[in-house]
Design an enzyme around this catalytic site. Structure first.
Site, PDB file in Angstrom:
ATOM      1  N   ASP A  38       0.847  -1.197   0.000  1.00 10.08           N
ATOM      2  CA  ASP A  38       0.000   0.000   0.000  1.00 10.08           C
ATOM      3  C   ASP A  38       0.883   1.248   0.000  1.00 10.08           C
ATOM      4  OD1 ASP A  38      -2.120   1.754   0.283  1.00 10.08           O
ATOM      5  OD2 ASP A  38      -3.112   0.564   1.821  1.00 10.08           O
ATOM      6  N   CYS A  78      -5.577   3.897  -4.526  1.00 13.40           N
ATOM      7  CA  CYS A  78      -5.738   2.550  -3.990  1.00 13.40           C
ATOM      8  C   CYS A  78      -6.942   1.763  -4.519  1.00 13.40           C
ATOM      9  CB  CYS A  78      -5.786   2.617  -2.469  1.00 13.40           C
ATOM     10  SG  CYS A  78      -6.732   4.028  -1.851  1.00 13.40           S
ATOM     11  N   HIS A 141     -10.992  -2.663   0.265  1.00  9.65           N
ATOM     12  CA  HIS A 141     -11.132  -1.357  -0.389  1.00  9.65           C
ATOM     13  C   HIS A 141     -11.952  -1.362  -1.671  1.00  9.65           C
ATOM     14  CE1 HIS A 141      -8.991   2.765  -0.032  1.00  9.65           C
ATOM     15  NE2 HIS A 141      -9.883   2.593   0.919  1.00  9.65           N
TER      16      HIS A 141
END
Length: 524
Positions: A38, A78, A141
């Site tokens: 990430d 992301c 996510h």
């Protein structure tokens, strides 16, 4: 053999670039592990030149496998990049974008109403055809409402969270993010799952490591092929590391987090070797987008020689560290300059498993098995598309990259201290207004100029030749593009993580406020 032809260039006459995609060797359903970091940058690994040399396990992984210096994400943020990885499709196709404003990055904060569309087919769903057991560890996510969670989209197991680990929050205004074990929450960040914002101490990476090791061991003992999607998020601000690693790095707290992730990678690879399944397990390491330079210097990584970082479509925002590892199949110590993309992992994963890709949709990923197993470049004329929201900002073809739009962030944000390109301003390139260059794109040769600092002069033959080729690629792409329904337009305070499944057992349910949907605001 299967012939895959992609018409990408026509200059005076049609040029058809074809690639013979050789099938992977007849290996019975190899295990697949994708390690997605990430906000980790291209320049964060020792093997890519990080001077502190604090990633010995990743460097050894590269020495035992293949390094891919020209590997890209599908979006500089992301959520869209993760949706692209698991669907094999650009965010503009799979719906992970917004139309609320032009060229805006959008993601899935806990007030988002949408999530991954049921029309998308994700990698774990496809792998079920060959009996794979799939687990995600870490950050999802792709939507936090029940219908969007991992176990509703092909995964069999999950330990992790649906959103970023922002916080801590006042539960009367905004709930802390829940951590799930499969389909039910088992606590929340900053409550049962501690992150000390002052010291940076948290045991989350160790928990994620143990979950991954346990899954590998169980599936190996049961002789079941598995897919592990290991999505640890310690390098996303606020960065964290366990007590053992805090203060160990020359790079500060961010470096501590990288060192712990590197250790975790080493532990996973060692377990595969100890179990004797390394020759039947394909492992790929990469990141979801470039380092978040705006969080620097204490909580961001390095994008090496590349311009800017996360949120931008300059190289620093979308070129990622990438290592492929498969002992006995991928030749040790190799480097491939193949242009590749995170969406290729979908297509490649299916090829390794012996599963035909879905034929009812456009896929944006290549099968990289000829690159990985035969050291051949495949589809050399395949472009890299750089999208920001609903706009095609730039295109790379071979060594050349053409910017059709430039924008870092607004003057208002920049003057408030939000800087996506600290110390890297390039006049006319890192613009703080959205600048269109469609009639005369800014073109760089990324081999000579990886930092995108010296545009090729428009009066040169080189510029005109490149423009003629790339223009046809863009024209073809836009002509055939069918955008998906945007999933990231609407927000609502009522859909936040007030009362996730399992909260009753823990006494952690919070009162759900009255619904009041609004169009999400995406500033950059």
């Amino acid at each position: 053999r299967r012939v895959m032809c992609t018409v990408t260039l026509t200059l005076f006459c049609a040029i058809i670039c074809c690639s013979l995609t050789e099938k992977a060797p007849n290996i019975s359903s190899p295990n697949i592990i994708i390690m997605l970091m990430d906000d980790m940058g291209w320049g964060d690994l020792g093997v890519f030149g990080q001077p502190s040399k604090e990633t010995p396990n990743l460097d050894e992984m590269a020495a035992q496998g293949m390094l891919l210096p020209n590997f890209y994400t599908a979006n500089p943020l992301c959520s869209p990049s993760r949706a692209a990885l698991l669907s094999g499709r650009l965010p503009v196709r799979n719906g992970f974008y917004t139309t609320n404003a032009h060229a805006r990055n959008a993601y899935t904060p806990q007030e988002i109403v949408g999530g991954i569309s049921k029309d998308e087919i994700l990698l774990p769903q496809m792998l079920k055809k060959k009996g794979y057991v799939s687990k995600i560890v870490g950050k999802w996510h792709l939507g936090h409402r029940p219908q969007y969670l991992p176990l509703e989209n092909g995964f069999d197991e999950w330990f992790g969270a649906p959103n970023c680990h922002f916080g801590p929050y006042n539960s009367s205004v905004r709930p802390n993010i829940p951590v799930y074990n499969n389909s039910e929450m088992v606590g929340r960040y900053y409550e049962e799952f501690k992150i000390d914002r002052k010291t940076g101490e948290s045991n989350l990476t160790q928990m994620y490591l143990q979950e991954g090791l346990d899954f590998i061991l169980r599936q190996t003992e049961a002789h079941r092929p598995f897919f592990l999607y290991w999505a640890a998020d310690a390098t996303h601000a606020p960065v964290y590391a366990s007590k053992r690693f805090l203060g160990q790095s020359q790079r500060g707290r961010y470096g501590d987090a990288v060192m712990e992730l590197d250790y975790s990678v080493g532990q996973i690879l060692s377990l595969l070797q100890n179990l004797g399944v390394e020759n039947n397990t394909f492992v790929f390491f990469t990141s979801d987008n470039g380092a978040a330079l705006t969080s620097g210097p204490n909580e961001s990584g390095s994008n090496g020689p590349f311009l800017c970082g996360k949120e931008t479509t300059f190289e620093g925002g979308m070129r990622e560290p990438a290592i492929a590892w498969w002992p006995g199949h991928i030749k040790e110590g190799t480097v491939s300059f193949q242009l590749a993309n995170v969406m290729d992992l979908f297509t490649t994963g299916l090829a390794l498993a012996g599963i035909s890709p879905p034929d009812d949709r456009t896929l944006d990923g290549l099968d990289l098995t000829p690159v990985l197993l035969k050291l051949k470049l495949t589809n050399a004329c395949m472009p890299i598309f750089y999208y920001r929201g609903n706009e095609l900002m730039a295109v790379r073809l071979g060594q050349y990259k053409a910017h059709y739009w430039t924008w870092s962030n607004s003057w208002e944000e920049f003057k408030s201290g939000i800087n996506f390109c600290p110390g890297q301003e390039v006049p006319g390139v890192t613009t703080h207004e959205q600048k269109e260059h469609t009639m005369q794109p800014i073109i760089f040769h990324l081999g000579r100029d990886p930092g995108e600092k010296f545009p090729i002069r428009v009066t040169t033959k080189e510029y005109q030749d490149v423009l003629s080729r790339i223009s046809l690629v863009v024209e073809s792409h836009k002509k055939t593009l069918v955008p998906g329904i945007p999933q990231l337009n609407m927000c609502d305070v009522a859909v936040m993580n007030w009362a996730p499944a399992g909260c009753e057992k823990l006494g952690k349910c919070l009162k759900v406020p009255k619904s009041g949907p609004w169009k999400c605001e995406w500033p950059h």
